[in-house]
Scaffold this motif. Structure first.
Motif, PDB file in Angstrom:
ATOM      1  N   SER A 323       0.811  -1.214   0.000  1.00 53.27           N
ATOM      2  CA  SER A 323       0.000   0.000   0.000  1.00 53.27           C
ATOM      3  C   SER A 323       0.845   1.265   0.000  1.00 53.27           C
ATOM      4  CB  SER A 323      -0.928   0.017   1.224  1.00 53.27           C
ATOM      5  OG  SER A 323      -0.182   0.074   2.421  1.00 53.27           O
ATOM      6  N   LYS A 324       2.152   1.137   0.215  1.00 52.08           N
ATOM      7  CA  LYS A 324       3.027   2.313   0.338  1.00 52.08           C
ATOM      8  C   LYS A 324       3.945   2.521  -0.864  1.00 52.08           C
ATOM      9  CE  LYS A 324       3.340   1.851   5.390  1.00 52.08           C
ATOM     10  NZ  LYS A 324       4.276   1.638   6.519  1.00 52.08           N
ATOM     11  N   THR A 325       4.008   1.522  -1.749  1.00 57.06           N
ATOM     12  CA  THR A 325       4.964   1.561  -2.858  1.00 57.06           C
ATOM     13  C   THR A 325       4.274   2.019  -4.138  1.00 57.06           C
ATOM     14  OG1 THR A 325       6.188  -0.269  -1.856  1.00 57.06           O
ATOM     15  CG2 THR A 325       6.604   0.180  -4.187  1.00 57.06           C
ATOM     16  N   CYS A 326       4.963   2.846  -4.919  1.00 56.59           N
ATOM     17  CA  CYS A 326       4.434   3.276  -6.211  1.00 56.59           C
ATOM     18  C   CYS A 326       4.589   2.153  -7.222  1.00 56.59           C
ATOM     19  CB  CYS A 326       5.171   4.524  -6.691  1.00 56.59           C
ATOM     20  SG  CYS A 326       4.678   5.067  -8.349  1.00 56.59           S
ATOM     21  N   HIS A 327       3.525   1.789  -7.892  1.00 55.90           N
ATOM     22  CA  HIS A 327       3.586   0.669  -8.838  1.00 55.90           C
ATOM     23  C   HIS A 327       4.389   1.012 -10.085  1.00 55.90           C
ATOM     24  CE1 HIS A 327       0.334   2.986 -10.810  1.00 55.90           C
ATOM     25  NE2 HIS A 327       0.727   2.370 -11.903  1.00 55.90           N
ATOM     26  N   ALA A 328       4.630   2.314 -10.333  1.00 60.83           N
ATOM     27  CA  ALA A 328       5.332   2.730 -11.546  1.00 60.83           C
ATOM     28  C   ALA A 328       6.842   2.804 -11.356  1.00 60.83           C
ATOM     29  CB  ALA A 328       4.794   4.084 -12.017  1.00 60.83           C
ATOM     30  N   CYS A 329       7.283   3.405 -10.237  1.00 64.32           N
ATOM     31  CA  CYS A 329       8.727   3.609 -10.056  1.00 64.32           C
ATOM     32  C   CYS A 329       9.304   2.840  -8.883  1.00 64.32           C
ATOM     33  CB  CYS A 329       9.029   5.094  -9.899  1.00 64.32           C
ATOM     34  SG  CYS A 329       8.438   5.810  -8.341  1.00 64.32           S
ATOM     35  N   GLY A 330       8.465   2.320  -8.008  1.00 57.73           N
ATOM     36  CA  GLY A 330       8.944   1.541  -6.877  1.00 57.73           C
ATOM     37  C   GLY A 330       9.302   2.345  -5.653  1.00 57.73           C
ATOM     38  N   GLU A 331       9.202   3.664  -5.728  1.00 60.13           N
ATOM     39  CA  GLU A 331       9.498   4.500  -4.569  1.00 60.13           C
ATOM     40  C   GLU A 331       8.317   4.477  -3.592  1.00 60.13           C
ATOM     41  OE1 GLU A 331      12.281   6.161  -3.817  1.00 60.13           O
ATOM     42  OE2 GLU A 331      13.256   5.367  -5.613  1.00 60.13           O
ATOM     43  N   HIS A 332       8.622   4.779  -2.344  1.00 60.59           N
ATOM     44  CA  HIS A 332       7.563   4.851  -1.354  1.00 60.59           C
ATOM     45  C   HIS A 332       6.785   6.154  -1.514  1.00 60.59           C
ATOM     46  CE1 HIS A 332       8.766   1.671   1.850  1.00 60.59           C
ATOM     47  NE2 HIS A 332       8.823   1.212   0.625  1.00 60.59           N
ATOM     48  N   GLY A 333       5.535   6.096  -1.111  1.00 60.36           N
ATOM     49  CA  GLY A 333       4.703   7.281  -1.142  1.00 60.36           C
ATOM     50  C   GLY A 333       3.845   7.348   0.106  1.00 60.36           C
ATOM     51  N   PHE A 334       2.763   8.092   0.020  1.00 60.42           N
ATOM     52  CA  PHE A 334       1.892   8.238   1.186  1.00 60.42           C
ATOM     53  C   PHE A 334       0.471   8.496   0.694  1.00 60.42           C
ATOM     54  CE2 PHE A 334       3.483  12.344  -0.029  1.00 60.42           C
ATOM     55  CZ  PHE A 334       2.413  13.213   0.123  1.00 60.42           C
ATOM     56  N   ARG A 335      -0.456   8.494   1.641  1.00 56.81           N
ATOM     57  CA  ARG A 335      -1.857   8.721   1.328  1.00 56.81           C
ATOM     58  C   ARG A 335      -2.324  10.035   1.953  1.00 56.81           C
ATOM     59  NH1 ARG A 335      -5.550   3.294   1.412  1.00 56.81           N
ATOM     60  NH2 ARG A 335      -4.233   1.975   0.100  1.00 56.81           N
ATOM     61  N   PRO A 336      -2.460  11.070   1.147  1.00 59.53           N
ATOM     62  CA  PRO A 336      -3.022  12.305   1.703  1.00 59.53           C
ATOM     63  C   PRO A 336      -4.492  12.146   2.070  1.00 59.53           C
ATOM     64  CG  PRO A 336      -2.747  12.489  -0.675  1.00 59.53           C
ATOM     65  CD  PRO A 336      -2.103  11.206  -0.268  1.00 59.53           C
ATOM     66  N   ARG A 337      -5.163  11.247   1.349  1.00 58.17           N
ATOM     67  CA  ARG A 337      -6.537  10.857   1.649  1.00 58.17           C
ATOM     68  C   ARG A 337      -6.625   9.347   1.520  1.00 58.17           C
ATOM     69  NH1 ARG A 337      -6.412  15.022  -1.609  1.00 58.17           N
ATOM     70  NH2 ARG A 337      -6.721  13.725  -3.458  1.00 58.17           N
ATOM     71  N   GLN A 338      -7.690   8.764   2.098  1.00 59.63           N
ATOM     72  CA  GLN A 338      -7.772   7.306   2.150  1.00 59.63           C
ATOM     73  C   GLN A 338      -7.727   6.671   0.764  1.00 59.63           C
ATOM     74  OE1 GLN A 338      -7.783   5.378   5.103  1.00 59.63           O
ATOM     75  NE2 GLN A 338      -7.244   3.924   3.506  1.00 59.63           N
ATOM     76  N   ALA A 339      -8.372   7.294  -0.210  1.00 65.94           N
ATOM     77  CA  ALA A 339      -8.466   6.702  -1.547  1.00 65.94           C
ATOM     78  C   ALA A 339      -7.376   7.169  -2.490  1.00 65.94           C
ATOM     79  CB  ALA A 339      -9.844   7.001  -2.148  1.00 65.94           C
ATOM     80  N   THR A 340      -6.436   7.975  -2.001  1.00 67.45           N
ATOM     81  CA  THR A 340      -5.422   8.571  -2.884  1.00 67.45           C
ATOM     82  C   THR A 340      -4.021   8.174  -2.453  1.00 67.45           C
ATOM     83  OG1 THR A 340      -6.856  10.479  -3.264  1.00 67.45           O
ATOM     84  CG2 THR A 340      -4.528  10.729  -3.827  1.00 67.45           C
TER      85      THR A 340
END
Length: 418
Positions: A323-340
């Motif tokens: 749920s934390k990894t970007c499917h395109a580049c593999g870097e970690h990300g975050f959720r500013p909103r539950q669905a985003t």
């Protein structure tokens, strides 16, 4: 598709002294009734009934004896019986409960006599998991069950029948992995990649997620108010009706997930495997909430056995950071909103993406990376009437070896601890 019948194997887990005594009592009484009916030459059910009716056994054991003794008399070439015949129960006697969040997932009700039953935790043959889940959901037909003891350990064998399609012969490399994400914003999300690697045909059951959250909130609010008034029985009845509505949603959605898979060439449904992390790993508040939620495990269970019925293989992958990894580049990300989901890599084209679809793609990609494993290849380690164990985990009502023993086992095994 055709009917397949299989014997499912359950090993009863360390019944305490009280339950051990009751199991032996059931076995010994059954053996005496069996010996008496056989010695009396009972070759009809009516004749067997006249003998076994006097014994302190459950109706399920008596009915099994009435069917078994005439068959035995016509096929058993001996003047007397050995004393190792298993205790047989008719199909109505079996009752299972499944608590996937517990270290020991399965619980089985063993009929003792007419007014008393034993709930006992049980370990299942891991290769038969999908069958047990289908049996628990009434999507497989229950046959006779047999209780026996071997080398100090008790076992229960259950005959089950269901329709099963043969899986396609495609190899793992030829399959199209479909990631299945059980989420907060969407109840279930599925997605796969096309031949060029682009995510295609995502499907989200977001409205069903809202419906389940609303029903759960209604239940907990009403339960709290009713309990404050002392209306425990009304609260339980009200809760059963709401859970039935949630279960209907689950069954419809999981059927639709399998229908989605059927529309994809050589599909394999890929789920997150949470079996090993229950006791060993803390994945943080988000994953722990999903792990311990009964809905998460129940949806997985229904997808697995319904996929098996349709001949669609199911694989599982490590859930870490899906749920934390970007499917395109593999870097970690975050959720500013539950669905985003927002990627933290400024150079990545993704920027913001639907979070549950991103998770589903990552789950599918884990299969492509070769880290997946079939559920059946792994090593794995309930509704009551007048029973000796609680069904909601609130308390233990049956006799225990000691109060301390009951508390200790309740914490480690769950609501049906011995």
């Amino acid at each position: 598709m055709g009917d397949v019948t299989k014997t499912l194997e359950l090993k009863l887990v360390d019944p305490n002294a009280h339950k051990e005594h009751k199991l032996r009592e059931t076995r010994d009484t059954y053996q005496r009734a069996l010996q008496a009916a056989f010695a009396a030459g009972c070759d009809t059910q009516a004749a067997a009934n006249d003998v076994v009716v006097e014994y302190d056994l459950s109706g399920y054991a008596k009915n099994a004896l009435k069917q078994y003794v005439p068959q035995l008399h016509n096929s058993y070439d001996a003047d007397e019986l050995h004393d190792d015949h298993p205790v047989r129960f008719t199909n109505e006697g079996l009752q299972l409960d499944h608590q996937p969040q517990n270290a020991i997932e399965w619980y089985v009700k063993i009929p003792h006599h007419e007014d008393y039953h034993l709930w006992i935790p049980a370990r299942a043959n891991p290769e038969q998991r999908e069958w047990l889940e289908a049996l628990y959901a009434d999507d497989a037909e229950t046959g006779e069950s047999r209780l026996f003891e071997r080398d100090g350990t008790w076992y229960l064998h259950i005959t089950a029948t269901r329709d099963v399609e043969d899986e396609s012969e495609a190899s793992a490399d030829e399959r199209t992995p479909i990631g299945v994400d059980i989420g907060e914003a969407s109840l279930v999300t599925v997605c796969h990649r096309d031949d060029s690697g682009s995510p295609v045909r995502p499907r989200l059951w977001a409205d069903d997620g809202k419906a389940v959250r609303r029903l759960r909130k209604t239940y907990f609010t009403a339960k709290r108010r009713l309990q404050q008034r002392g209306s425990e029985r009304i609260a339980a009845s009200y809760g059963d009706a709401l859970w039935d509505r949630i279960d209907d949603i689950f069954h419809r959605v999981t059927r639709e997930v399998v229908e989605y898979a059927k529309s994809v060439e050589n599909p394999v449904l890929v789920l997150e495997d949470l079996t090993d992390i229950r006791e060993n790993i803390d994945y943080g508040e988000y994953m722990n909430r999903r792990l311990h939620g009964w809905g998460f495990a129940k949806l997985h269970a229904q997808i697995r056995y319904k996929a098996a019925e349709s001949g669609i293989p199911v694989a599982t992958v490590n859930p870490r950071n899906t749920s934390k990894t970007c499917h395109a580049c593999g870097e970690h990300g975050f959720r500013p909103r539950q669905a985003t989901f927002r990627c933290s890599n400024d150079g990545c084209w993704v920027g913001e993406y639907q979070a549950d679809v991103n998770g589903a793609i990552n789950i599918a990609d884990r299969y492509r990376s070769g880290e997946s494993h079939r559920r059946s290849d792994r090593n794995s380690g309930q509704k009551a009437g007048d029973d000796d164990s609680a069904t909601d985990g609130a308390s233990l009502t049956g006799p225990q070896d000691s109060h301390a023993d009951a508390e200790t086992q309740q914490e480690t095994r769950g609501p049906y601890a011995s």
